[in-house]
Structure formats: structure tokens, C-alpha cells
Design a protein around this motif. Structure first.
Motif, PDB file in Angstrom:
ATOM      1  N   GLU A   1      16.274 -11.291  -1.417  1.00 48.13           N
ATOM      2  CA  GLU A   1      16.642 -11.130  -0.122  1.00 48.13           C
ATOM      3  C   GLU A   1      17.374  -9.742  -0.014  1.00 48.13           C
ATOM      4  O   GLU A   1      17.437  -9.245   0.706  1.00 48.13           O
ATOM      5  CB  GLU A   1      17.904 -12.183   0.380  1.00 48.13           C
ATOM      6  CG  GLU A   1      16.933 -13.384   0.933  1.00 48.13           C
ATOM      7  CD  GLU A   1      16.458 -13.219   2.186  1.00 48.13           C
ATOM      8  OE1 GLU A   1      17.110 -12.922   3.259  1.00 48.13           O
ATOM      9  OE2 GLU A   1      15.228 -12.919   2.320  1.00 48.13           O
ATOM     10  N   MET A   2      18.040  -9.367  -1.384  1.00 42.38           N
ATOM     11  CA  MET A   2      18.837  -8.354  -1.525  1.00 42.38           C
ATOM     12  C   MET A   2      17.773  -6.958  -1.478  1.00 42.38           C
ATOM     13  O   MET A   2      18.217  -6.061  -0.665  1.00 42.38           O
ATOM     14  CB  MET A   2      19.621  -8.120  -2.798  1.00 42.38           C
ATOM     15  CG  MET A   2      20.398  -6.916  -3.096  1.00 42.38           C
ATOM     16  SD  MET A   2      21.765  -6.738  -2.038  1.00 42.38           S
ATOM     17  CE  MET A   2      22.859  -7.866  -2.653  1.00 42.38           C
ATOM     18  N   VAL A   3      16.793  -7.120  -1.871  1.00 43.54           N
ATOM     19  CA  VAL A   3      15.710  -5.984  -1.957  1.00 43.54           C
ATOM     20  C   VAL A   3      15.230  -6.219  -0.479  1.00 43.54           C
ATOM     21  O   VAL A   3      15.075  -4.913   0.247  1.00 43.54           O
ATOM     22  CB  VAL A   3      14.564  -6.233  -3.011  1.00 43.54           C
ATOM     23  CG1 VAL A   3      13.555  -5.152  -2.829  1.00 43.54           C
ATOM     24  CG2 VAL A   3      14.859  -6.155  -4.167  1.00 43.54           C
ATOM     25  N   ALA A   4      14.849  -7.159   0.153  1.00 36.08           N
ATOM     26  CA  ALA A   4      14.345  -6.945   1.503  1.00 36.08           C
ATOM     27  C   ALA A   4      15.173  -6.611   2.514  1.00 36.08           C
ATOM     28  O   ALA A   4      14.863  -5.833   3.271  1.00 36.08           O
ATOM     29  CB  ALA A   4      13.945  -8.641   1.715  1.00 36.08           C
ATOM     30  N   LYS A   5      16.472  -6.925   2.251  1.00 39.19           N
ATOM     31  CA  LYS A   5      17.466  -6.513   3.396  1.00 39.19           C
ATOM     32  C   LYS A   5      17.817  -4.788   2.951  1.00 39.19           C
ATOM     33  O   LYS A   5      17.823  -4.232   4.030  1.00 39.19           O
ATOM     34  CB  LYS A   5      18.627  -7.237   3.512  1.00 39.19           C
ATOM     35  CG  LYS A   5      18.593  -8.690   3.633  1.00 39.19           C
ATOM     36  CD  LYS A   5      19.953  -9.387   3.628  1.00 39.19           C
ATOM     37  CE  LYS A   5      19.843 -10.797   4.184  1.00 39.19           C
ATOM     38  NZ  LYS A   5      19.673 -10.718   5.468  1.00 39.19           N
ATOM     39  N   SER A   6      17.618  -4.630   1.965  1.00 36.30           N
ATOM     40  CA  SER A   6      17.817  -3.144   1.710  1.00 36.30           C
ATOM     41  C   SER A   6      16.544  -2.312   2.409  1.00 36.30           C
ATOM     42  O   SER A   6      16.923  -1.176   2.676  1.00 36.30           O
ATOM     43  CB  SER A   6      18.012  -2.842   0.109  1.00 36.30           C
ATOM     44  OG  SER A   6      16.865  -2.937  -0.330  1.00 36.30           O
TER      45      SER A   6
ATOM     46  N   ASN B   1      15.779   4.972   4.370  1.00 37.00           N
ATOM     47  CA  ASN B   1      16.020   5.912   3.498  1.00 37.00           C
ATOM     48  C   ASN B   1      17.559   5.544   2.509  1.00 37.00           C
ATOM     49  O   ASN B   1      17.627   6.049   1.622  1.00 37.00           O
ATOM     50  CB  ASN B   1      16.216   7.343   3.764  1.00 37.00           C
ATOM     51  CG  ASN B   1      14.799   8.031   4.296  1.00 37.00           C
ATOM     52  OD1 ASN B   1      13.699   7.350   3.760  1.00 37.00           O
ATOM     53  ND2 ASN B   1      14.802   8.721   5.195  1.00 37.00           N
ATOM     54  N   SER B   2      18.114   4.616   3.250  1.00 41.03           N
ATOM     55  CA  SER B   2      19.480   4.200   2.687  1.00 41.03           C
ATOM     56  C   SER B   2      19.400   2.981   1.621  1.00 41.03           C
ATOM     57  O   SER B   2      20.328   2.783   1.074  1.00 41.03           O
ATOM     58  CB  SER B   2      20.378   3.774   4.103  1.00 41.03           C
ATOM     59  OG  SER B   2      20.566   4.901   4.867  1.00 41.03           O
ATOM     60  N   SER B   3      17.992   2.600   1.422  1.00 35.63           N
ATOM     61  CA  SER B   3      17.998   1.571   0.443  1.00 35.63           C
ATOM     62  C   SER B   3      18.504   1.759  -0.644  1.00 35.63           C
ATOM     63  O   SER B   3      19.164   0.745  -1.354  1.00 35.63           O
ATOM     64  CB  SER B   3      16.636   1.086   0.682  1.00 35.63           C
ATOM     65  OG  SER B   3      15.525   2.108  -0.080  1.00 35.63           O
ATOM     66  N   ARG B   4      18.081   2.962  -1.461  1.00 33.82           N
ATOM     67  CA  ARG B   4      18.803   3.084  -2.777  1.00 33.82           C
ATOM     68  C   ARG B   4      20.205   3.067  -2.795  1.00 33.82           C
ATOM     69  O   ARG B   4      20.754   2.550  -3.906  1.00 33.82           O
ATOM     70  CB  ARG B   4      18.392   4.747  -3.127  1.00 33.82           C
ATOM     71  CG  ARG B   4      18.566   5.034  -4.519  1.00 33.82           C
ATOM     72  CD  ARG B   4      18.115   6.291  -4.885  1.00 33.82           C
ATOM     73  NE  ARG B   4      16.655   6.420  -4.911  1.00 33.82           N
ATOM     74  CZ  ARG B   4      15.684   5.970  -5.819  1.00 33.82           C
ATOM     75  NH1 ARG B   4      16.358   5.619  -6.925  1.00 33.82           N
ATOM     76  NH2 ARG B   4      14.369   6.088  -5.582  1.00 33.82           N
ATOM     77  N   GLU B   5      21.066   3.651  -1.993  1.00 36.55           N
ATOM     78  CA  GLU B   5      22.418   3.644  -1.590  1.00 36.55           C
ATOM     79  C   GLU B   5      23.012   1.973  -1.537  1.00 36.55           C
ATOM     80  O   GLU B   5      23.653   1.819  -2.455  1.00 36.55           O
ATOM     81  CB  GLU B   5      22.720   4.362  -0.636  1.00 36.55           C
ATOM     82  CG  GLU B   5      24.566   4.571  -0.542  1.00 36.55           C
ATOM     83  CD  GLU B   5      24.884   5.346   0.524  1.00 36.55           C
ATOM     84  OE1 GLU B   5      26.215   5.070   0.880  1.00 36.55           O
ATOM     85  OE2 GLU B   5      24.232   5.986   1.356  1.00 36.55           O
TER      86      GLU B   5
ATOM     87  N   PHE C   1       2.316  -5.648  -7.492  1.00 37.01           N
ATOM     88  CA  PHE C   1       3.859  -6.275  -7.446  1.00 37.01           C
ATOM     89  C   PHE C   1       3.891  -6.949  -6.153  1.00 37.01           C
ATOM     90  O   PHE C   1       3.316  -6.503  -5.105  1.00 37.01           O
ATOM     91  CB  PHE C   1       4.843  -5.270  -7.501  1.00 37.01           C
ATOM     92  CG  PHE C   1       4.878  -4.662  -8.930  1.00 37.01           C
ATOM     93  CD1 PHE C   1       5.506  -5.337  -9.917  1.00 37.01           C
ATOM     94  CD2 PHE C   1       4.274  -3.366  -9.249  1.00 37.01           C
ATOM     95  CE1 PHE C   1       5.575  -4.721 -11.262  1.00 37.01           C
ATOM     96  CE2 PHE C   1       4.169  -2.744 -10.229  1.00 37.01           C
ATOM     97  CZ  PHE C   1       4.800  -3.356 -11.588  1.00 37.01           C
ATOM     98  N   LYS C   2       4.555  -7.786  -5.780  1.00 37.66           N
ATOM     99  CA  LYS C   2       5.338  -8.265  -4.372  1.00 37.66           C
ATOM    100  C   LYS C   2       6.570  -9.210  -4.637  1.00 37.66           C
ATOM    101  O   LYS C   2       6.499 -10.177  -5.455  1.00 37.66           O
ATOM    102  CB  LYS C   2       4.326  -9.328  -3.973  1.00 37.66           C
ATOM    103  CG  LYS C   2       4.637  -9.741  -2.734  1.00 37.66           C
ATOM    104  CD  LYS C   2       3.603 -10.641  -2.124  1.00 37.66           C
ATOM    105  CE  LYS C   2       4.214 -11.019  -0.514  1.00 37.66           C
ATOM    106  NZ  LYS C   2       3.257 -12.394   0.087  1.00 37.66           N
ATOM    107  N   SER C   3       7.616  -8.433  -4.112  1.00 30.52           N
ATOM    108  CA  SER C   3       8.972  -8.994  -4.123  1.00 30.52           C
ATOM    109  C   SER C   3       9.247  -9.452  -5.837  1.00 30.52           C
ATOM    110  O   SER C   3       9.757 -10.400  -6.212  1.00 30.52           O
ATOM    111  CB  SER C   3       9.202 -10.428  -3.550  1.00 30.52           C
ATOM    112  OG  SER C   3       8.803 -10.231  -2.243  1.00 30.52           O
ATOM    113  N   ALA C   4       9.216  -8.182  -6.448  1.00 30.55           N
ATOM    114  CA  ALA C   4       9.850  -8.303  -7.948  1.00 30.55           C
ATOM    115  C   ALA C   4      10.658  -7.331  -8.347  1.00 30.55           C
ATOM    116  O   ALA C   4      10.870  -6.253  -7.559  1.00 30.55           O
ATOM    117  CB  ALA C   4       8.396  -7.857  -8.821  1.00 30.55           C
TER     118      ALA C   4
END
Length: 617
Positions: free
Chosen positions: A493-498, A503-507, A537-540
């Protein structure tokens, strides 16, 4: 309710109920409650992270004998849970935080030293704190109305480090003693360290709490967890101005999901859809009472009037085979108010406690003697062990009576009144007693004394004889990664929401430099990872210094640091501990591999935990 555990029951009490408890009022939060920060006036609120437990439900990742990692240091999307919590706290306005670690924990100290070397933290001088001695709560007890001449010795607790984050949050690391009786015991030991002023409200967070929020449309910025914590603190602060002030405000997470037809989903159905299915032991019946409909407001914090485990409520004690009945004390229902009973609300063990509740823990557990400060308290076993199982039920049942009834009949009312008076008026270090003057719509502000209490007809405060509030803030952005399935879900969920932030996902993910984000596959690769040819990969999430052979397939997988995979390895819904090695052609589904373990080539398994040496190389 029993057949569909996510169905809610609404109860509206139409008739007047006879009860000695006075009718309460609640303050509707202003629109600022939805903002990402709150104004923490002179350390009015201090956060406490309980990170002293290893996390047995996350075995084998946390197995100490196999060089496991404490649960608060497990990485979620590549960053430890503790680092994410500290980031969320400083973003939403906290100035001070206390982290309680076990007496054997050296990993947390090593993490902070690494952060200090990377200049994201600054170490502070703790020599003055050390000079205060092992029983530093003596000054706190004196400020609360007790003498320090005969302050009893607490179980061993010491301050081992203080750091200041780049954004100003001061973090104090307290090493707890060997013998701790539950979460209440951890809090009392923190009180012994003397690092929190007696006048501060404390916000308690479990060490496995993960906070995340979606993309904010107003600002186009994503700040994980800060909305939930800021709104929680705001609700607690606003309730201090009501006639019956809030003693405790708890955070509830709404896990309710529906299908395409609007039918609530059972836990098993959530899991099939790729969601998170709670364990039966984690499901509770929770009843919240909302103000009168004529004065209702979506931002008003509801009152907690009942809370019971689903397994306990549905237990067939008489072995009759009949559908169990839910029993709620009738006096807790109020005229014209809506009482909603649901099982898809989950207590994530985040509590805001008022100063007098902190003293209650010390009194009920015989740490201090409020009746006679010159005498040591009686040597009897502690009456409160767990915040969730002991303190919260006590506050919920006694909130309609009085603070005096909560302390117990053996406590002198005058001594309790003096304690409340001193907690409200004493100017502790860096603590403000001023509260915002607000009132519910359509009602006059409540008269207050100089101590912050409600003025009675005779001109005295009389707070000890008044009731109080146990209220809740409900949201969907807090999650406890206390089990392996929960840990996998939190990372996904953390990755998906980011990814929603573009472009702000890395931050948002707080990733270190040279990390790789594959947005299309919702996958994160940390630095120094070597990936072979034709790897899918998928959700890894792949940790640092990992080596992946060719033609590997990873679906909903977490690889911790220094993991090596051979060629043609297939992993699904699996977590691999740090330093583990998997041979060629391994296929694991719903498995967990302990740190440092080696699995022979060609191993195929489903729903196994790899710790037994007989199945390992």
C-alpha cells in the motif's frame, strides 16, 4: 451483526434514561482539523513510541536468535517503520518524541548513529539528564502534588541518547529495564526517566504503526500519516474545553470494504480481492455515540461507549448453539443521540492521554501514594498491565461517573482535587496551560476557572466529581504491521499510494539516493541491487545489495537486504529475511524465510516458515 461482521448497527435512544451521569457536550473541530499540522504550543503534546517488544507475530523476521530485526526497524517500502514514524511526527507539528527500546536493543542505537553520520540528525548532550539519577520522576511527582522525599524506586530505566532531526524534532531514546509488565509498565518506566513534563498530554504509538495518506487534492502534496495524527491531536485538544474534558482520544482505523453492489465484505472476501484480512482475535465490537442530530457535525469526535472482542462477545458460554446476543449497559445511551455499533473499526493502539490519566497509571499501579506522599505505596501487584485491555476499559466504564471513581474509593477526594489543580496550573518546563476558547455551534462557551476546569455553582472547580470523555477519531490512514500478511500489505500500500503522487513518489517514500522506482509494476529497488535478465516484478520491494538471477518472478514480495536469488526463482506473497540465499528453480508461495538461511535448489513450498534446519542446506 454476527453473520456479517462488517455490518453496522445504529441505535437512537428516544426516551430519557435515568442516570446519575451528567449530560455531556462536545466541541466541533474547526476546519483546521483537516490540515496537515497542528500548533503544538510549548510542548503541549509529546509523542511516545513503544518499541520495546520484538514482534513475535512477525516471526521469523524478528527472531533474535537468527539475527532478526526488531519490528520497529523492519523496512516498509525500503525505509524502517521507526524512521517513517519520526518523519510523520515532525511533519505534523510535534517538537518532542520519546522512543522506548528494550534493554537488549542495540540496533536502534546503530540506526541513529548512521543517521547522525549522514547529517540527517544531530546528537545532543544528555549529561544533564544522566546527572538526574535513576529516579528522575521525583521532580514530576513533586510537580503533581507529591513529595520527592520518599519517592519509591522505579524499575530500571535510563536515557541513552538524544538526537535532533533536521526539521527540529527532538528524539529521546529511553532504554527500559528487564522486567516490564505490559504497555502500562513501559509508560511508568518512561515516567521514571523524567523526560516528559507532568503537564504534557502524551500521544502513544505502537512500534509497528505504519502511517500513510493518499494524494491531497488541495495541495497536490503527499505527507504520510500527518493528517491522521494532526486530526487526532486536534480532536483531543478541542475536547479539553467542554464540560467533561477528554481523558483519552484513541485512533480507530476503518477497514470496511464493500463489493460492487454495496454489500459489506467479509474478511475472507477481502483477502481474495488482494486486500487485508484481519485475524479473528483483532476484530472487536465498538460502539460510538454521536451528538444530537440537530447539532451533529462530521468533524465532531464521537464518544466511545462500548468495546469488546468479537470472539468474547460471540462465545457460546452455555453451549446452546443459539445466536449470541450483544449486551450493552443501557445507561450509556443518551437521549436523542445516535449510537453506532460496528466491527470494521479497529483499535490501532494509538492513544492521547491527558496528564491526570498519566498520574492514574502511577497511582493504580502503586508507584506513588497520593493520599500520603510521605509513605510508600502498599506492595501489591499492579492493577493495570495493558493500555488496550486494562486502562481503556476502565476509562470507558467510569467516564459516566467521575474522575474520583476512576482513581478508586480508597483515594481521598481532596487529594485527587489537589492533584488535578496542580496539573492544570503548575507551569512545567515548556508547557502551556492555555487552551483555545471554542464552543459547539449554537451553544455558549463553558465558563472556566484559572485552572482550566469548569466552574461549579459554589465557585470551586470540583473536577474530581465530574465525568469525562473517552472519544475516538476514525480514519483509514493508520495501519499496524503486526503480522506477516499485514507487513506485506503495508509495504504494498505504501508503494501503491506513492505512485499516485507521480513525480513526488520518491519524496514520499523517503528513499535513499540511487534507488530505482518502476512505476508501471509498483516496485522499488534499493541501491546496489543487481538484477539479472528477464526478471519480472509486481508489487515488490527489493532491499540493498541484493542479487537476482535471470528469469526470476516476484509478485507481492519483500526482499530484505543482502538476499541472493538463483535463476528462475518464483516468489509470491513471500518475505525473505536479510542475508538469505535461495538456489535455482525455487518456488515459494505464502512463505517466510528466516534471516541468513540457505534454501536448496528446486525447493517448492506453500505456506511454510523456513527455520527448521532439516529442510535447509
Amino acid at each position: 451483526i454476527v453473520e456479517h461482521c462488517t455490518t453496522s448497527l445504529d441505535i437512537v435512544q428516544q426516551k430519557h434514561l435515568r442516570s446519575s451521569a451528567s449530560r455531556y457536550t462536545m466541541t466541533a473541530p474547526s476546519s483546521s482539523g483537516a490540515l496537515g499540522r497542528f500548533d503544538n504550543i510549548q510542548i503541549e503534546f509529546v509523542a511516545i513510541i513503544l518499541a520495546a517488544t520484538v514482534g513475535t507475530r512477525l516471526f521469523p523476521l524478528t527472531d533474535a536468535s537468527a539475527a532478526g530485526t526488531p519490528k520497529h526497524l523492519l523496512p516498509v517500502a525500503g525505509v524502517s517503520i521507526l524512521q517513517r514514524q519520526l518523519h510523520a511526527l515532525q511533519k505534523c507539528g510535534f517538537a518532542e518524541c520519546v522512543v522506548a527500546i528494550s534493554h537488549e536493543d542495540e540496533n536502534t542505537m546503530e540506526l541513529l548513529r548512521t543517521e547522525i553520520k549522514e547529517k540527517t540528525m544531530q546528537e545532543l548532550d544528555i549529561s544533564k539528564i544522566k546527572e538526574m539519577g535513576p529516579s528522575t520522576n521525583a521532580s514530576a511527582a513533586q510537580s503533581a502534588g507529591t513529595s520527592n522525599d520518599s519517592t519509591p524506586d522505579f524499575s530500571s530505566a535510563s536515557v541513552c541518547m538524544q538526537v535532533r532531526l533536521s526539521d527540529g524534532l527532538k528524539v529521546t531514546i529511553v532504554r527500559l529495564g528487564e522486567e516490564i509488565e505490559g504497555s502500562v509498565g513501559a509508560i511508568t518506566q518512561i515516567e521514571s526517566a523524567g523526560v516528559v513534563s507532568p503537564q504534557s498530554h502524551i500521544v502513544i504509538l505502537p512500534g509497528d504503526l505504519v502511517l500513510f495518506d493518499g494524494l491531497t487534492e488541495e495541495t497536490k502534496e503527499t505527507n504520510p500519516g500527518q493528517q491522521a495524527l494532526a486530526a487526532l491531536v486536534h480532536a483531543h485538544r478541542q475536547a479539553q474545553t467542554t464540560e467533561n474534558a477528554a481523558a483519552c482520544t484513541l485512533l480507530l482505523s476503518d477497514f470496511g470494504e464493500q463489493d460492487e453492489n454495496g454489500v459489506p465484505l467479509k474478511e475472507s472476501s477481502k483477502q481474495k480481492k488482494g486486500g487485508y484480512a484481519r485475524d479473528q482475535e483483532d476484530i472487536e465490537y465498538i460502539a460510538l455515540t454521536y451528538p444530537e442530530r440537530s447539532h451533529s457535525n462530521e468533524g465532531t469526535a464521537p464518544r466511545v461507549v462500548w468495546k469488546q472482542s468479537k470472539m468474547e462477545a460471540e462465545e457460546d458460554k452455555d453451549m446452546t448453539g443459539q445466536t449470541p446476543k450483544l449486551e450493552m449497559p443501557k445507561p450509556r445511551l443518551r437521549l436523542g443521540q445516535l449510537t453506532r455499533v460496528r466491527t470494521d473499526w479497529t483499535d490501532v493502539h494509538v492513544y492521547v492521554l491527558s496528564p491526570w490519566v498519566r498520574q492514574l497509571l502511577l497511582v493504580r499501579n502503586n508507584i506513588i501514594n497520593i493520599n500520603d506522599p510521605q509513605q510508600a505505596p502498599p506492595e501489591v501487584s499492579a492493577s493495570l498491565i495493558s493500555l488496550a485491555d486494562d486502562l481503556l476499559p476502565l476509562l470507558i466504564t467510569r467516564q459516566f461517573l467521575s474522575i474520583q471513581e476512576t482513581f478508586g474509593s480508597k483515594m481521598e477526594p481532596t487529594h485527587i482535587e489537589d492533584l488535578l489543580q496542580k496539573l492544570s496550573t503548575a507551569e512545567g518546563p515548556g508547557v502551556s496551560t492555555a487552551m483555545p476558547s471554542v464552543s459547539p455551534p449554537g451553544r455558549q462557551p463553558i465558563a472556566q476557572s484559572s485552572s482550566g476546569g469548569v466552574v461549579t455553582s459554589d465557585g470551586s472547580d470540583g473536577r474530581a466529581k465530574k465525568g469525562y470523555l473517552v472519544q475516538a477519531h476514525v480514519q483509514k490512514t493508520a495501519f499496524r504491521s503486526a503480522t506477516i500478511p499485514a507487513y506485506l500489505y503495508a509495504s504494498k500500500e505504501m508503494v501503491a499510494k506513492s505512485m499516485e503522487a507521480g513525480n513526488s513518489s520518491r519524496e514520499l517514500l523517503l528513499l535513499p539516493p540511487n534507488s530505482t522506482i518502476r512505476h508501471k509494476f509498483q516496485t522499488v529497488l534499493l541501491p546496489d541491487t543487481v538484477v539479472g535478465d528477464k526478471v519480472t516484478f509486481k508489487s515488490a520491494v527489493v532491499g540493498r545489495n541484493c542479487k537476482l538471477g535471470s528469469k526470476c518472478r516476484l509478485n507481492n514480495v519483500i526482499l530484505l537486504d543482502n538476499v541472493t536469488l538463483g535463476d528462475q526463482v518464483s516468489l509470491q506473497n513471500t518475505v525473505i529475511g536479510k542475508g538469505a540465499v535461495l538456489g535455482d528453480n525455487c518456488s515459494l508461495n505464502d512463505c517466510q524465510v528466516a534471516p541468513g538461511k540457505k534454501i536448496v535448489s528446486g525447493t517448492k513450498a506453500k505456506s511454510e516458515v523456513f527455520t527448521d534446519e532439516s529442510v535447509l542446506e
